[in-house]
Enzyme design. Sequence first.
Site, short mmCIF file in Angstrom:
data_model
loop_
_atom_site.label_atom_id
_atom_site.label_comp_id
_atom_site.label_asym_id
_atom_site.label_seq_id
_atom_site.Cartn_x
_atom_site.Cartn_y
_atom_site.Cartn_z
CG ASP A 173 -12.24 1.66 17.11
OD1 ASP A 173 -11.60 2.35 16.57
OD2 ASP A 173 -12.03 1.20 18.26
CG HIS A 256 -7.95 4.80 14.29
ND1 HIS A 256 -8.65 4.19 13.40
CD2 HIS A 256 -8.53 4.81 15.53
CE1 HIS A 256 -9.31 3.19 14.25
NE2 HIS A 256 -9.04 3.74 15.72
CG HIS A 259 -10.85 9.46 16.49
ND1 HIS A 259 -9.83 9.59 17.29
CD2 HIS A 259 -11.99 9.27 17.28
CE1 HIS A 259 -10.24 9.50 18.72
NE2 HIS A 259 -11.51 9.68 18.65
CG HIS A 273 -12.15 5.81 19.45
ND1 HIS A 273 -11.17 6.61 19.17
CD2 HIS A 273 -12.20 4.52 18.78
CE1 HIS A 273 -10.32 5.72 18.64
NE2 HIS A 273 -11.04 4.67 18.35
ZN LIG Z 1 -10.16 2.79 17.34
#
Ligand SMILES: [Zn+2]
Length: 364
Positions: A173, A256, A259, A273
């Site tokens: 992340d 993101h 993601h 994540h």
């Molecule tokens: Zn994140």
Amino acid sequence: MLSVFSSPGHYVQGRAATEQLGAEMARLGIEGPVTIVAGRSAHRLLAEAWERSLTDAKIAYSVHLSSGECTRAEIARITAGVRDSGSTAVLGAGGGKVLDSARAVADDLGLPMISCPTTASSDAPCSALSVIYTDAGEVETYQLVRRNPALVLVDTSAIAQAPARLLVAGMGDALATWFEARTCSAARVRNMRGGASTRSATALAELCYRTLLADGPQALAAVREHAVTPALERIVEANTLLSGLGFESSGLAAAHAVHNGLTAAPATHAFLHGEKVAFGVLTQLVLEGADSAEIDTVLDFCVEVGLPTTLAALGLPDPDPTTLSAIATRATAPTETIHNEPFAVDADMTVAALRTADALGRTH
Ligand SMILES: [Zn+2]
């Protein structure tokens, strides 16, 4: 456009920090009663320290066990319990989804939030943003709340007890923060709080990336031994504070969004994540036509700490065109942060970047 920098009120980190929780809350004028929304392992690990620390500070508290998911139903369930308890603050203790649900509850009730992450698995703890999931496990929306946490208290003794995979996911992340911040600054788009980025936010994002490269492998070795070391402290700070401030005050971009796109494929739901975000970073770099040397540095880092660099490593060993198209369609939805890239991005370009990132990962 005004520049906006957003941060929690106070950040406290270190070995056995939970012992200071009551004193830190009292210092901020938080008298209680407080509801602790806790994940199961957070509760197992910290219940005794809460008892000592909060009793010493004369702060009454009750514990509400979280389901571990951050869905609308879970938020409504906790909100009802907190309202009945007459609490004056909400403390979230656990992983990212527990903190996100506690944050949404505190915002619904207009109460201050205290964030006590027990993993360094994402940059959620410092932010004023909750990621809401559907019951089926797909990302539904980013819910912005009014205030960042009043206090973020990070107990590195607890974090060193968590599985190493969680720290690695946090590095995934955090890996995105600099690349997304750089892109958002170049595109002059709004950050998560609707303002322009600041030099402060981009400098923190860059420091986040440099810290990962310098300390990531050593911190991973430490957490595998459940040991707190200076390198682990620096990586916890990078994953939590630097990444949190960097993303919120600079903005998110393709990584993101990719993601979120990946969550459209149920096979990826077993992955964390940060694991999906790491592959999103590679996809973003390919989409942007980044330097091969830079992509190699990122690939080297991912391989060294064990972050996924291929679709197979995310449960998609041989994705058919329909799956790739569903991922790209979700990643390029009109509200997605992929549109913070300084050029127009469509689903076809995203499929091309996904497939190329995967190929680079397979041959690296
Ligand atoms: Zn994140």
